[in-house]
Scaffold this motif. Structure first.
Motif, PDB file in Angstrom:
ATOM      1  N   VAL A   1       4.841  21.271 -10.377  1.00 20.39           N
ATOM      2  CA  VAL A   1       4.016  20.774 -11.319  1.00 20.39           C
ATOM      3  C   VAL A   1       3.089  19.861 -10.473  1.00 20.39           C
ATOM      4  CG1 VAL A   1       5.595  20.966 -13.190  1.00 20.39           C
ATOM      5  CG2 VAL A   1       5.593  18.694 -11.791  1.00 20.39           C
ATOM      6  N   GLU A   2       2.147  19.244 -10.912  1.00 18.80           N
ATOM      7  CA  GLU A   2       1.237  18.166 -10.307  1.00 18.80           C
ATOM      8  C   GLU A   2       1.627  16.927 -11.179  1.00 18.80           C
ATOM      9  OE1 GLU A   2      -0.828  18.089  -7.910  1.00 18.80           O
ATOM     10  OE2 GLU A   2      -0.402  20.015  -7.389  1.00 18.80           O
ATOM     11  N   VAL A   3       1.704  15.850 -10.543  1.00 16.21           N
ATOM     12  CA  VAL A   3       1.983  14.672 -11.067  1.00 16.21           C
ATOM     13  C   VAL A   3       1.008  13.579 -11.020  1.00 16.21           C
ATOM     14  CG1 VAL A   3       3.757  12.706 -11.551  1.00 16.21           C
ATOM     15  CG2 VAL A   3       4.455  15.162 -10.757  1.00 16.21           C
ATOM     16  N   PRO A   4      -0.065  13.610 -11.914  1.00 11.89           N
ATOM     17  CA  PRO A   4      -1.002  12.585 -11.581  1.00 11.89           C
ATOM     18  C   PRO A   4      -0.673  10.978 -12.053  1.00 11.89           C
ATOM     19  CG  PRO A   4      -1.824  14.467 -12.985  1.00 11.89           C
ATOM     20  CD  PRO A   4      -0.126  14.489 -12.984  1.00 11.89           C
ATOM     21  N   ALA A   5       0.304  10.866 -12.847  1.00 11.26           N
ATOM     22  CA  ALA A   5       0.586   9.500 -13.233  1.00 11.26           C
ATOM     23  C   ALA A   5       2.127   9.230 -13.663  1.00 11.26           C
ATOM     24  CB  ALA A   5      -0.242   9.340 -14.593  1.00 11.26           C
ATOM     25  N   LEU A   6       2.554   8.193 -13.256  1.00  4.31           N
ATOM     26  CA  LEU A   6       3.762   7.737 -13.577  1.00  4.31           C
ATOM     27  C   LEU A   6       4.048   6.421 -14.478  1.00  4.31           C
ATOM     28  CD1 LEU A   6       5.439   8.642 -10.281  1.00  4.31           C
ATOM     29  CD2 LEU A   6       5.815  10.086 -12.620  1.00  4.31           C
ATOM     30  N   CYS A   7       4.820   6.024 -15.161  1.00  5.49           N
ATOM     31  CA  CYS A   7       4.903   4.678 -15.826  1.00  5.49           C
ATOM     32  C   CYS A   7       6.552   4.169 -15.763  1.00  5.49           C
ATOM     33  CB  CYS A   7       4.502   5.003 -17.233  1.00  5.49           C
ATOM     34  SG  CYS A   7       4.621   3.499 -18.414  1.00  5.49           S
ATOM     35  N   ASP A   8       6.883   2.880 -15.703  1.00  5.17           N
ATOM     36  CA  ASP A   8       8.118   2.207 -15.815  1.00  5.17           C
ATOM     37  C   ASP A   8       7.560   1.087 -15.683  1.00  5.17           C
ATOM     38  OD1 ASP A   8      10.885   3.409 -15.114  1.00  5.17           O
ATOM     39  OD2 ASP A   8      10.742   1.422 -15.279  1.00  5.17           O
ATOM     40  N   ILE A   9       8.412   0.162 -16.721  1.00  7.90           N
ATOM     41  CA  ILE A   9       8.301  -1.284 -16.735  1.00  7.90           C
ATOM     42  C   ILE A   9       9.093  -2.022 -15.667  1.00  7.90           C
ATOM     43  CG2 ILE A   9       8.103  -1.865 -19.166  1.00  7.90           C
ATOM     44  CD1 ILE A   9      11.015  -1.889 -19.234  1.00  7.90           C
ATOM     45  N   LYS A  10       9.798  -1.261 -14.789  1.00  9.58           N
ATOM     46  CA  LYS A  10      10.340  -1.894 -13.614  1.00  9.58           C
ATOM     47  C   LYS A  10       9.484  -1.334 -12.239  1.00  9.58           C
ATOM     48  CE  LYS A  10      15.073  -2.483 -15.356  1.00  9.58           C
ATOM     49  NZ  LYS A  10      16.311  -2.011 -15.167  1.00  9.58           N
ATOM     50  N   GLU A  11       8.967  -2.394 -11.764  1.00  7.11           N
ATOM     51  CA  GLU A  11       8.012  -1.879 -10.492  1.00  7.11           C
ATOM     52  C   GLU A  11       8.677  -1.216  -9.598  1.00  7.11           C
ATOM     53  OE1 GLU A  11       4.760  -4.269  -8.725  1.00  7.11           O
ATOM     54  OE2 GLU A  11       4.958  -5.177 -10.578  1.00  7.11           O
ATOM     55  N   ALA A  12       9.925  -1.565  -9.419  1.00 10.33           N
ATOM     56  CA  ALA A  12      10.880  -0.954  -8.043  1.00 10.33           C
ATOM     57  C   ALA A  12      11.044   0.453  -8.672  1.00 10.33           C
ATOM     58  CB  ALA A  12      12.149  -1.675  -8.094  1.00 10.33           C
ATOM     59  N   HIS A  13      11.443   0.861  -9.773  1.00 12.01           N
ATOM     60  CA  HIS A  13      11.678   1.974 -10.134  1.00 12.01           C
ATOM     61  C   HIS A  13      10.419   2.771 -10.166  1.00 12.01           C
ATOM     62  CE1 HIS A  13      15.297   1.294 -12.739  1.00 12.01           C
ATOM     63  NE2 HIS A  13      15.615   1.036 -11.423  1.00 12.01           N
TER      64      HIS A  13
ATOM     65  N   ASP B   1       2.320  16.192  -0.276  1.00  9.26           N
ATOM     66  CA  ASP B   1       1.238  15.966   0.972  1.00  9.26           C
ATOM     67  C   ASP B   1       0.623  14.393   0.605  1.00  9.26           C
ATOM     68  OD1 ASP B   1       2.363  18.247   1.820  1.00  9.26           O
ATOM     69  OD2 ASP B   1       0.731  19.282   0.908  1.00  9.26           O
ATOM     70  N   GLY B   2       1.128  13.429   0.430  1.00 11.23           N
ATOM     71  CA  GLY B   2       0.416  12.076   0.310  1.00 11.23           C
ATOM     72  C   GLY B   2      -0.261  11.882  -0.878  1.00 11.23           C
ATOM     73  N   ARG B   3      -0.332  12.895  -1.868  1.00 18.74           N
ATOM     74  CA  ARG B   3      -1.316  12.654  -3.101  1.00 18.74           C
ATOM     75  C   ARG B   3      -0.434  11.727  -3.845  1.00 18.74           C
ATOM     76  NH1 ARG B   3      -2.091  18.022  -2.756  1.00 18.74           N
ATOM     77  NH2 ARG B   3      -0.849  18.485  -4.535  1.00 18.74           N
ATOM     78  N   LYS B   4      -0.947  10.601  -4.175  1.00 13.96           N
ATOM     79  CA  LYS B   4      -0.603   9.435  -4.655  1.00 13.96           C
ATOM     80  C   LYS B   4      -0.890   9.496  -6.487  1.00 13.96           C
ATOM     81  CE  LYS B   4       0.359   4.467  -4.202  1.00 13.96           C
ATOM     82  NZ  LYS B   4       0.115   3.315  -3.420  1.00 13.96           N
ATOM     83  N   PRO B   5       0.425   9.388  -7.188  1.00 13.41           N
ATOM     84  CA  PRO B   5       0.116   9.341  -8.697  1.00 13.41           C
ATOM     85  C   PRO B   5      -0.111   7.874  -8.838  1.00 13.41           C
ATOM     86  CG  PRO B   5       2.442   9.527  -8.018  1.00 13.41           C
ATOM     87  CD  PRO B   5       1.907   9.692  -6.766  1.00 13.41           C
ATOM     88  N   GLU B   6      -1.194   7.558 -10.030  1.00 11.16           N
ATOM     89  CA  GLU B   6      -1.474   6.239 -10.333  1.00 11.16           C
ATOM     90  C   GLU B   6      -0.235   5.744 -11.224  1.00 11.16           C
ATOM     91  OE1 GLU B   6      -5.330   6.130 -12.380  1.00 11.16           O
ATOM     92  OE2 GLU B   6      -4.923   4.024 -12.832  1.00 11.16           O
ATOM     93  N   GLY B   7       0.014   4.624 -10.922  1.00 15.44           N
ATOM     94  CA  GLY B   7       1.197   3.909 -11.572  1.00 15.44           C
ATOM     95  C   GLY B   7       0.994   3.014 -12.756  1.00 15.44           C
TER      96      GLY B   7
END
Ligand SMILES: NC(=O)c1ccc[n+]([C@@H]2O[C@H](COP(=O)([O-])OP(=O)(O)OC[C@H]3O[C@@H](n4cnc5c(N)ncnc54)[C@H](O)[C@@H]3O)[C@@H](O)[C@H]2O)c1
Length: 429
Positions: A59-71, A84-90
């Motif tokens: 899968v592609e993962v364009p975005a991630l969410c968590d209330i804990k920044e460390a997670h 390969d270094g493609r960074k999802p938006e947090g």
């Protein structure tokens, strides 16, 4: 005319795709040839595990969410490395920031891996935003939330799957197969339980309550009903020819959690003052429309060796008990001696497991996490039906609220709503 794809086909298609590394392979339904694009809301222990499996599936993962920044940062790092270094938006600006993630138009689906108290709220918002949902268990804490999930899924037509990985236990899938073939005769009784000592997970390193601890503090009842009831319900054809009709709940005292708190925290620690509503053990008796009795137990705090979910069924002609890993079938088993369940694998193992066993190895919980994620992704790709749909999710999860109500009223009988609104009598798959 295109063949209608049912839930069993989806399992098989998922297996075929996973085994060969192909993406879309369904002969019916809407196909998507590009990688599925997912966002994960809640990347703690479980959400991260599911994220890793989804990445492995391509899968592609364009975005991630968590209330804990460390997670969140840990999960972003995992995706970056795998892609390969493609960074999802947090997204990490508080408990409602998932709403911003849901506004993105580059997501097909979300995985919800937060604590249970917010699964329904996030899943409903995601379906309304046009996303497919894989929700961790349980689906909801209240009856209103169960109905909200059902209504929203029906109105939006979005795919909703409960990530009930125990439905993929190889021995339970084999049992389902054997029951369908009539080896046990009519099923009259089932016994199941989630008996898993996880007291330490109620508290963080400082002794503050985690989402589990808060749930144990705030709710009485069977608070984790789907790992054991789910696979049993599948065996009984719940929502497909039978349905859960009513329940009654009864509970023990709450001693084990205080014993743990007193041993772990000093006398002046705030954890010592917390009062917990959840009992050590809660038993729920459930009746189905066809008068099958399900005897269910939940115990997350009593001291005991590692265990988990167990399942047993009694039919007119035979019985099964996962605690004994054994089957007995009249006329087939020798005398009154149990047969090891594996004796039946060659003849009755589910086709999914025949093709998946190798790939699933090491994927978590004895391999069952792998088919859970793959089946979901395959349903997203093919537009196929949900392998564990919203009616199952609502019926199984409603045990939380209804067992709590039964206990609060001193053990009254509670009606379990028909979330299918009559469709259970004729539904298949
Ligand atoms: N199917 C299984 O075998 C299995 C095993 C373990 C846990 N689970 C389920 O997975 C879920 C998570 O459990 P866990 O052990 O990973 O818990 P966890 O506490 O490790 O992870 C939950 C994560 O959700 C985040 N979160 C909470 N509220 C949020 C919000 N509003 N928006 C964004 N992020 C939010 C937390 O910060 C945390 O990182 C639970 O529902 C649990 O029942 C299932």
């Amino acid at each position: 005319m295109a063949k209608q794809v049912n839930r069993r086909d989806v399992l098989r298609l998922g297996a075929a795709a996973a085994a060969t590394g192909l993406r879309a392979s369904a002969s019916a339904g809407e196909k998507k040839q590009e990688p599925v694009r997912i966002g994960v809301v809640g990347v703690g222990g479980r959400g991260t595990g599911l994220l890793r499996l989804a990445l492995k599936a391509g899968v592609e993962v364009p975005a991630l969410c968590d209330i804990k920044e460390a997670h969140l940062n840990r999960a972003i790092g995992i995706v970056e490395k795998a892609r390969d270094g493609r960074k999802p938006e947090g997204y990490s600006k508080g408990p409602k920031d998932y709403l911003r993630l849901l506004q993105r138009d580059d997501l097909d689906a979300i995985i919800c891996g937060t604590g249970m108290q917010v699964h329904a709220e996030i899943s409903v918002a995601a379906m309304k935003a046009g996303k497919a949902v894989l929700s961790e268990v349980a689906a909801a804490m209240t009856l209103e939330e169960c109905w909200d999930l059902v209504r929203t899924q029906e109105e939006t037509g979005r795919l909703y799957m409960l990530a009930e990985n125990c439905c993929y236990l190889p021995h339970m899938m084999m049992l389902e197969n054997m029951i369908e073939k009539g080896l046990f005769g009519k099923i009259t009784y089932a016994e199941c339980g989630y008996v898993h000592e996880i007291r330490s997970l109620g508290f963080d390193g400082q002794g503050k309550l985690t989402w589990r601890g808060e749930m144990w503090r705030d709710y009485a009842g069977n608070l984790y009903p789907t790992h054991d009831l789910g696979p049993v319900a599948r065996c009984l054809g719940i929502n497909r020819g039978d349905r859960l009709v009513s329940l009654v709940a009864i509970q023990t005292r709450s001693d084990a959690i205080y014993d743990y708190v007193n041993k772990r925290f000093p006398a002046d620690h705030p954890a010592r003052k917390i009062r917990f509503k959840m009992a050590d053990s809660t038993s729920v008796l459930i009746r189905t429309a066809k008068d099958v009795l399900i005897d269910q137990r939940c115990d997350m705090c009593s001291a005991r060796p590692a265990f988990g979910a167990y399942h047993a069924v009694q039919g007119v002609k035979g019985c099964y008990d996962s605690r004994l890993k054994s089957i007995w079938i009249e006329g087939r088993s020798k005398g009154r001696k149990w047969d090891p369940q594996d004796t039946y694998a060659k003849e009755f193992e589910h086709p999914l497991w025949k093709s998946l066993a190798e790939k699933a190895k090491g994927s978590g919980h004895g391999g069952i996490d792998f088919p859970t994620v793959y089946s979901f992704l395959e349903a997203v790709r093919t537009g196929g039906p949900s392998p564990v749909d919203v009616y199952d999710a609502a019926a199984w999860s409603s045990i939380i609220a209804l067992s709590g109500k039964s206990l609060a009223e001193g053990g009254t009988v509670q009606e379990i709503p028909d979330f299918t609104k009559g469709k259970w009598e004729t539904r298949k798959g």
